[in-house]
Design a protein around this motif. Structure first.
Motif, PDB file in Angstrom:
ATOM      1  N   ILE A  11       6.897  93.520 121.536  1.00 56.14           N
ATOM      2  CA  ILE A  11       7.820  94.296 120.709  1.00 56.14           C
ATOM      3  C   ILE A  11       7.502  94.051 119.237  1.00 56.14           C
ATOM      4  O   ILE A  11       7.454  92.894 118.788  1.00 56.14           O
ATOM      5  CB  ILE A  11       9.284  93.903 120.998  1.00 56.14           C
ATOM      6  CG1 ILE A  11       9.588  94.138 122.481  1.00 56.14           C
ATOM      7  CG2 ILE A  11      10.251  94.678 120.126  1.00 56.14           C
ATOM      8  CD1 ILE A  11      10.885  93.529 122.931  1.00 56.14           C
ATOM      9  N   LYS A  12       7.297  95.103 118.509  1.00 55.64           N
ATOM     10  CA  LYS A  12       7.010  94.997 117.082  1.00 55.64           C
ATOM     11  C   LYS A  12       8.296  94.693 116.329  1.00 55.64           C
ATOM     12  O   LYS A  12       9.249  95.460 116.374  1.00 55.64           O
ATOM     13  CB  LYS A  12       6.396  96.308 116.575  1.00 55.64           C
ATOM     14  CG  LYS A  12       5.971  96.262 115.118  1.00 55.64           C
ATOM     15  CD  LYS A  12       5.310  97.561 114.710  1.00 55.64           C
ATOM     16  CE  LYS A  12       4.867  97.507 113.248  1.00 55.64           C
ATOM     17  NZ  LYS A  12       4.192  98.759 112.838  1.00 55.64           N
ATOM     18  N   PRO A  13       8.366  93.558 115.639  1.00 56.53           N
ATOM     19  CA  PRO A  13       9.614  93.194 114.950  1.00 56.53           C
ATOM     20  C   PRO A  13       9.897  94.111 113.769  1.00 56.53           C
ATOM     21  O   PRO A  13       8.979  94.565 113.078  1.00 56.53           O
ATOM     22  CB  PRO A  13       9.348  91.762 114.488  1.00 56.53           C
ATOM     23  CG  PRO A  13       7.859  91.656 114.398  1.00 56.53           C
ATOM     24  CD  PRO A  13       7.308  92.550 115.471  1.00 56.53           C
ATOM     25  N   VAL A  14      11.168  94.362 113.536  1.00 57.43           N
ATOM     26  CA  VAL A  14      11.591  95.202 112.417  1.00 57.43           C
ATOM     27  C   VAL A  14      12.523  94.459 111.468  1.00 57.43           C
ATOM     28  O   VAL A  14      12.686  94.851 110.313  1.00 57.43           O
ATOM     29  CB  VAL A  14      12.287  96.494 112.925  1.00 57.43           C
ATOM     30  CG1 VAL A  14      11.318  97.355 113.707  1.00 57.43           C
ATOM     31  CG2 VAL A  14      13.518  96.154 113.762  1.00 57.43           C
ATOM     32  N   VAL A  15      13.153  93.391 111.941  1.00 54.89           N
ATOM     33  CA  VAL A  15      14.058  92.623 111.093  1.00 54.89           C
ATOM     34  C   VAL A  15      13.257  91.735 110.145  1.00 54.89           C
ATOM     35  O   VAL A  15      13.491  91.705 108.944  1.00 54.89           O
ATOM     36  CB  VAL A  15      15.026  91.777 111.939  1.00 54.89           C
ATOM     37  CG1 VAL A  15      15.875  90.875 111.056  1.00 54.89           C
ATOM     38  CG2 VAL A  15      15.909  92.687 112.776  1.00 54.89           C
ATOM     39  N   SER A  16      12.302  91.008 110.679  1.00 55.60           N
ATOM     40  CA  SER A  16      11.402  90.192 109.878  1.00 55.60           C
ATOM     41  C   SER A  16      10.008  90.289 110.481  1.00 55.60           C
ATOM     42  O   SER A  16       9.774  89.839 111.598  1.00 55.60           O
ATOM     43  CB  SER A  16      11.859  88.731 109.848  1.00 55.60           C
ATOM     44  OG  SER A  16      10.935  87.937 109.138  1.00 55.60           O
TER      45      SER A  16
END
Length: 292
Positions: free
Chosen positions: A47-52
């Motif tokens: 999963i590609k992180p979006v938060v950090s």
């Protein structure tokens, strides 16, 4: 009934949107086991992180997951759709090693969906608790997954521990070792509103002696030798997460330290009492004088 063993890896970071520290899932691994305890399928998603987008050094050192590896990953919602489709429509029970992964999955559902309920979760088991009970290991302390595998002599030659899919495989191997039909089925919990209330309830230590949940009758101790009710000397003090006071038995002429701990759990107040004898101090022999 299928049994879905799930393991997660996540990256922790501060998030304004989450109003605090947020554990963002970056990898999911799962193994599907049938009623004969045979592994019938596997699932993995990055999963590609979006938060950090910056991975913590703790995560990279522990898992060897790199930012480049996640660059082509799916979204959290995309992973959830893939996982749900992979699980299929047949009834299933989700197993995790301790409730930590489940709570992190709920945390991500709150962040991305606005609600903590996990769409595909109908039945659940904290497999760590079940495995420790079957292995005869005290559940008061959590047993690590790798240690459990060692105790059961499960080879880890082809496994990369702290990677979601391989940890799921190891958990499934432990399941095959400790499974007992008579004890396994009763340990499965149906997932409903009560389940979510129970799983998110945070146990607390009661520190106020005047709390209405504390019954004064529970603050008494009987002498372990003669059974007589002992007299408390001095006032109660709160230290080391418990109320402490000194007690004495007039008949046996012995002194004790009594400890009473009150922990508020979902089921109610849990009380732990302990009594330690205060041994009389022995006088040290006087030092001999040496003539000069």
């Amino acid at each position: 009934m299928n049994y879905i063993v799930i393991d997660l890896e996540w990256n922790g970071s501060w998030s304004k949107k989450a109003h605090g520290y947020f554990n963002e899932i970056i990898e999911v691994g799962a193994v599907k086991v049938d009623e004969q305890m045979r592994v019938v399928d596997e699932f993995r998603a990055a999963i590609k992180p979006v938060v950090s987008k910056k991975l913590s050094t703790i995560v990279t050192d522990l898992t060897n997951i790199t930012a480049e590896e996640l660059e082509d990953g799916t979204t959290f919602t995309g992973m959830m759709r893939q996982l749900s489709k992979w699980m299929g429509k047949e009834p299933s029970t989700v197993l995790t090693w301790s409730t930590t992964d489940l709570l992190v999955l709920m945390e991500n559902c709150r962040y991305f969906y606005g609600r903590q309920e996990i769409p595909f979760l109908k039945n659940y088991m904290d497999f760590q608790v079940y495995a420790q009970q079957r292995m005869g290991v005290d559940t008061a302390q959590q047993l690590g997954l790798a240690r459990a595998g060692e105790m059961l002599e499960i080879p880890e030659d082809d496994m990369s521990l702290h990677r979601a899919l391989d940890d799921s495989k190891l958990t499934a191997a432990i399941l095959q070792k400790v499974y007992d039909k008579e004890t396994f089925v009763p340990a499965i919990l149906p997932v409903d509103n009560e389940f979510y209330k129970r799983i998110t309830f945070k146990s607390t230590i009661i520190k106020d002696l005047d709390d209405p949940l504390i019954k004064r009758s529970e603050l008494c101790f009987n002498c372990p030798d003669c059974g007589q009710n002992m007299k408390r000397k001095g006032s109660w003090r709160f230290r080391s997460r418990a109320f402490c006071a000194e007690f004495s038995c007039r008949r046996c002429q012995k002194k004790y330290t009594g400890r009473v701990q009150y922990k508020l759990k979902y089921e109610g107040v849990e009380i732990k009492k302990k009594l330690n004898e205060i041994l009389p101090k022995t006088e040290e022999p006087a030092a001999e004088t040496v003539p000069v």
